[in-house]
Design an enzyme around this catalytic site. Structure first.
Site, PDB file in Angstrom:
ATOM      1  N   HIS A 143      -5.260   0.657  -1.221  1.00 52.78           N
ATOM      2  CA  HIS A 143      -4.645   0.746  -0.145  1.00 52.78           C
ATOM      3  C   HIS A 143      -5.642   0.897   1.150  1.00 52.78           C
ATOM      4  CE1 HIS A 143      -1.450   3.099   2.548  1.00 52.78           C
ATOM      5  NE2 HIS A 143      -1.312   1.674   2.490  1.00 52.78           N
ATOM      6  N   ARG A 144      -5.683  -0.261   1.755  1.00 53.85           N
ATOM      7  CA  ARG A 144      -6.602  -0.272   2.939  1.00 53.85           C
ATOM      8  C   ARG A 144      -8.141   0.185   2.763  1.00 53.85           C
ATOM      9  NH1 ARG A 144      -2.697   3.506   6.794  1.00 53.85           N
ATOM     10  NH2 ARG A 144      -0.555   2.548   6.187  1.00 53.85           N
TER      11      ARG A 144
ATOM     12  N   GLU B  11      -5.862  -4.228  -0.380  1.00 61.22           N
ATOM     13  CA  GLU B  11      -4.629  -4.494   0.453  1.00 61.22           C
ATOM     14  C   GLU B  11      -5.255  -4.110   1.990  1.00 61.22           C
ATOM     15  OE1 GLU B  11      -1.371  -2.964   3.029  1.00 61.22           O
ATOM     16  OE2 GLU B  11      -3.151  -1.817   2.375  1.00 61.22           O
TER      17      GLU B  11
ATOM     18  N   ASP C 229      -4.271  -4.831   6.530  1.00 62.20           N
ATOM     19  CA  ASP C 229      -3.284  -5.154   7.492  1.00 62.20           C
ATOM     20  C   ASP C 229      -3.907  -6.122   8.768  1.00 62.20           C
ATOM     21  OD1 ASP C 229      -1.150  -3.012   6.433  1.00 62.20           O
ATOM     22  OD2 ASP C 229      -2.959  -1.753   6.753  1.00 62.20           O
TER      23      ASP C 229
ATOM     24  N   HIS D 271      -4.035  -1.267  10.655  1.00 60.90           N
ATOM     25  CA  HIS D 271      -2.771  -1.009  10.485  1.00 60.90           C
ATOM     26  C   HIS D 271      -1.898  -0.806  11.564  1.00 60.90           C
ATOM     27  CE1 HIS D 271       0.673   1.481   9.271  1.00 60.90           C
ATOM     28  NE2 HIS D 271       0.777   0.783   8.222  1.00 60.90           N
TER      29      HIS D 271
ATOM     30  N   GLU E 272      -1.734  -8.526   4.665  1.00 63.78           N
ATOM     31  CA  GLU E 272      -0.169  -8.360   5.393  1.00 63.78           C
ATOM     32  C   GLU E 272      -0.264  -8.408   6.906  1.00 63.78           C
ATOM     33  OE1 GLU E 272       2.827  -4.609   6.277  1.00 63.78           O
ATOM     34  OE2 GLU E 272       1.470  -4.180   4.603  1.00 63.78           O
TER      35      GLU E 272
ATOM     36  N   LYS F 147       0.930  -8.255  10.387  1.00 62.30           N
ATOM     37  CA  LYS F 147       1.836  -7.126  10.933  1.00 62.30           C
ATOM     38  C   LYS F 147       2.710  -7.227  12.165  1.00 62.30           C
ATOM     39  CE  LYS F 147       1.582  -3.310   9.513  1.00 62.30           C
ATOM     40  NZ  LYS F 147       2.374  -2.618   8.503  1.00 62.30           N
TER      41      LYS F 147
ATOM     42  N   ASP G 263      -4.085   5.193  -2.961  1.00 65.39           N
ATOM     43  CA  ASP G 263      -5.285   5.709  -2.332  1.00 65.39           C
ATOM     44  C   ASP G 263      -6.412   6.120  -3.069  1.00 65.39           C
ATOM     45  OD1 ASP G 263      -4.021   4.767   0.272  1.00 65.39           O
ATOM     46  OD2 ASP G 263      -3.128   6.750   0.448  1.00 65.39           O
TER      47      ASP G 263
END
Length: 850
Positions: free
Chosen positions: A517-518, A544, A546, A559, A619, A621, A742
């Site tokens: 996650h990020r 992943e 954003d 993000h 993703e 945004k 995370d």
């Protein structure tokens, strides 16, 4: 209307001249002459059990045809039998508006709210806001006794937003003072691909909405394009169609048996034309089960993921039905068009007409249908649409065949079969994943020869469920199971069921996919190259991130919509140029070791991942980024290393439409249903199929029925954001395939697979089989497994091998005791995603000779 009335009079006269005899009615025999003298030729007469027979002929019935049929009196729902001359149900009213002056309405039509009027030979409804709808009623008496077919051509001319709608209203209660409600309606939004794009709704006596059924359409309704809408109301039963495709089928219209008909516009300008009302159609059959969804029963096993089993060959439908609820979930049928009819074959055995077989399979098996030719695929798609069957797969190795179906029917699931190949390179696997996504397939069927753990997992990381066609040998069946395949295709389902019974408790065959996650946000500043590099070192297979756009049109990874939280600057990134963004320090806020870390561009992140064993889960945004993201992916040559996810289904539809080869995931968060969970799961799965997307729900959105229903149909689940290892373990047991987290740094020592290495697979009696067993970790280390953690799984007709521990080395070994063949696997205890599991090595065959 006037034209149709004159036409009916003319045809009635023709019937008299021709002296056609009689029409059957439950009260006796009614001649045409009697009908002309005493009853209207279009007025229905009461029949038994509410049945009515009417004499009416429309302009659709040229030349006039008369067929023999009668309803069984003892069962109004049974099919018609050849017996007595009647005319089939015919339109009671047809209105084309061709002779109605502009600005007026046909005689008897009544606007009760807003603006409806005829323009250029069509009925136009205008509603400028959702709070100011327009409604119009058809003439009183057109509805007969409420059992009707009500249909019309519909065209959206404009909408204030895609969520606005128009509808066919029916059984409108004559309460003028209250505003003509309650009523039922078939509502259709211009943005019909939304989860509630098509609705069966009830306007209550309290003048509020009760939306009782909803679904999505495969495409939105294009502006200025005409669609045919039809509702069939039969007692409490209602079916709603778009262009002949059955979309909703319900039995929840029981409050009112009769009432007027009408149209409604809500926030749209809509055109209706060619309105047709038919009285007394054949009664719809009852919905036999309270739940419309069916989930095949899987046996209780020691496996965490019990694969689905598809049977490919069985001699008859009767024998097939004996397998129901015995562990076989799916039936693979070859479909041929013979003498104009679709026929189902199980292997080489003809088992019946496809329609009959599908009705028999319903509630017992999931059908997998394999046509040989494109025209057969088109015929299958049409049949499934007409029958409202959505719980089926179309399977083929012909990409063009699957692509042609994808373009016509987004709701039909597809499976792509890989033809025999002795070896698959990584480039070939990448091509297979792109091809599968491009035709909307969520299942890839592999031949036995290439069904390795690595190949199956490669596809899983790209959101695809691998099924394996086994060769039915003992070695082949176990190799297919241990590969982690989510489905086993076999002609011997009992052999598969027997095979998985020998595995130890908590055997984990599907390697959990952990998504960073990020990056590694607890070790390095999120959404930076440093964070991504840390996650790769910890063994992340999916990254992943954003994506946002700067003022000068560059795509960067961030993000938040502002730079305030994760840099030393302030302001909206959309108001900054790339040069301004690159001046910001995106690392010091996290720690001095990351001072000078910059916000990366999407291009930089793609180059960081290229050629490495990791993919990007991108993703967007903001709206409008999709085309630019796709262009960058193409320029960098990383098409097989990127999936795109979004909370916006419109983003994913745009990606699907311009570059369907890129896999997609729909992010969502919702409360699990408290009741009718399986029906809810069915509707969610159908929505993902139309979107051609995997599911990416919040972990609190997952529930057992969704995991089971979707999993058996090839749907992949990646949940977010899970930072509790106990919750990870629960999700793995539930049936989740991937976890966004995370915590990659805490999971780097997880076991991902077990390898059995043996130099000698032929042993003489008394000799030792002592392979090296290695446990591979997520971060890439290979560790020799301790003897205490190893258990042998041996499949042998005779006791050829005996297990013991070598006192000198401490390693577990097998002694050749008698001649014969044995299949050997190693089961090793390991930890992964918060749980302790049994990991199984790929099987090997050991030959013991004298």
């Amino acid at each position: 209307m006037k034209f149709c009335h004159m036409r009916r009079k003319l045809i009635a006269g023709m019937l008299m001249v021709l002296s056609l005899t009689v029409f059957h009615d439950a009260k006796g025999w009614l001649s045409v002459a009697e009908a002309e003298a005493g009853q209207s030729a279009t007025a229905p007469s009461e029949g038994l059990q509410g049945l009515k027979a009417g004499v009416a002929v429309s302009k659709d019935h040229d030349p006039l045809t008369v067929v023999e049929s009668t309803y069984f009196i003892e069962d109004a729902y049974k099919a018609q039998s050849k017996s007595v001359l009647t005319v089939p149900p015919s339109p009671h009213m047809v209105e084309t508006f061709d002779h109605v002056p502009d600005g007026q309405l046909p005689i008897g039509w009544e606007t009760i709210e807003g603006d409806f009027q005829v323009r250029n030979g069509a009925l136009i409804g205008r509603s400028s806001a959702s709070v100011s709808p327009a409604r119009i009623l058809l003439p009183a008496g057109m509805e007969g006794d409420g059992n009707i077919v009500f249909e019309a051509d519909m065209t959206f001319l404009s909408v204030i937003e895609p969520s606005r709608w128009a509808s066919l209203m029916y059984r409108i209660q004559p309460t003028q003072k209250q505003g003509y409600y309650p009523y039922y309606q078939f509502a259709f939004r211009q943005g019909a691909t939304a989860a509630n794009g098509i609705e069966f709704a009830y306007r209550t006596p309290q003048n509020s909405w009760d939306v009782r059924e909803k679904t999505s359409h495969s495409t939105s309704f294009a502006i200025n394009k005409t669609y045919h809408m039809k509702v069939v109301a039969s007692r409490e039963r209602v079916r709603q169609y778009v262009d002949g495709e059955l979309l909703l089928d319900t039995d929840r219209a029981g409050e009112h048996a009769n009432g007027r008909l009408g149209f409604q516009a809500n926030g749209v300008q809509v055109k209706f034309d060619n309105v047709k009302v038919t009285l007394n159609p054949p009664l719809l059959p009852p919905i036999t089960s309270q739940s419309k969804a069916y989930q095949p029963k899987k046996p209780s096993t020691t496996l965490i993921f019990t694969p689905d089993v598809a049977v490919t060959e069985i001699e008859s439908l009767e024998q097939l039905m004996k397998l129901a609820n015995q562990g076989t979930t799916t039936v693979w049928l070859k479909v041929k068009q013979e003498e104009g009819q679709l026929t189902a074959y199980s292997g080489s055995y003809r088992i019946g007409l496809l329609l009959d077989v599908l009705h028999k399979l319903k509630g017992n098996f999931i059908p997998m249908l394999e046509p040989a030719q494109s025209y057969e695929a088109q015929a299958i798609g049409k049949l499934l649409q007409e029958e409202g069957i959505q719980d089926a797969h179309l399977v083929s190795s012909d990409l063009e065949l699957l692509r042609s179906i994808r373009q016509k029917d987004m709701k039909l699931r597809r499976a792509y079969t890989v033809t025999d190949s002795p070896l698959l390179t990584e480039d070939q696997l990448g091509r297979i994943s792109l091809d599968a996504h491009s035709v909307g397939a969520n299942i890839v069927v592999l031949p036995q020869a290439v069904s390795t753990q690595e190949n199956v997992h490669y596809l899983a990381v790209r959101g695809l469920a691998a099924w394996v066609i086994t060769d039915n040998s003992d070695l082949g069946v176990h190799a297919a199971l241990v590969s982690g395949a989510r489905g086993i295709v076999t002609s011997q389902p009992a052999k598969v069921s027997n095979a998985w019974s020998i595995y130890p408790k908590d055997t984990l065959l599907n390697r959990p996919i952990l998504i960073a996650h990020r990056g590694a946000p607890q070790i390095a500043p999120e959404d930076t190259l440093a964070s991504y590099e840390k996650a790769i070192q910890f063994g992340s297979e999916v990254m992943e991130n954003d994506i946002r756009r700067t003022a000068d049109g560059e795509l960067v990874l961030l993000h938040d919509e502002t730079v305030n939280r994760t840099t030393n600057g302030t302001g909206y990134v959309r108001n900054m140029t790339l040069q301004e963004v690159k001046k910001l320090d995106a690392g010091s806020w996290f720690g001095s070791a990351f001072k000078g870390e910059r916000i990366p561009t999407l291009r930089e992140a793609l180059r960081q991942l290229k050629g490495r064993p990791v993919i990007m889960l991108a993703e967007p945004k903001e709206d409008g980024l999709e085309a630019q993201i796709i262009q960058l992916i193409k320029e960098e040559g990383v098409a097989s290393q990127v999936l795109i996810q979004s909370f916006s289904d419109q983003h994913l539809r745009y990606v699907r439409d311009i570059e369907p080869a890129y896999g997609r995931g729909l992010l969502e968060s919702q409360t699990p249903p408290l009741s009718a969970a399986l029906d809810k799961a069915m509707k969610q799965q159908q929505y993902y199929t139309a979107l051609q997307s995997m599911s990416a729900p919040s972990y609190g959105s997952m529930y057992p029925e969704l995991a089971a229903y979707g999993g058996s149909r090839g749907l992949t689940f990646w949940t977010w954001t899970v930072n509790d290892q106990n919750k990870m373990k629960q999700l793995i047991r539930l049936g989740v395939h991937g976890i966004i987290t995370d915590l990659l740094h805490q999971l780097k020592e997880d076991t991902v697979r077990v390898q059995l290495q043996a130099d000698q697979l032929e042993l003489k009696m008394g000799h030792t089989f002592q392979p090296v067993i290695k446990r591979h970790t997520r971060e890439g280390r290979a560790i020799v497994a301790e003897a205490a953690s190893v258990k042998w799984i041996v499949v042998q007709p005779a006791h050829s091998l005996i297990q013991q521990v070598n006192p000198q080395t401490g390693l577990s070994e097998l002694i050749a005791s008698s001649p014969g063949k044995a299949i050997v696997m190693a089961a090793v205890t390991g930890h992964a995603a918060g749980g302790t599991w049994q990991f199984i090595s790929a099987p090997v065959e050991v030959l013991v000779v004298p």
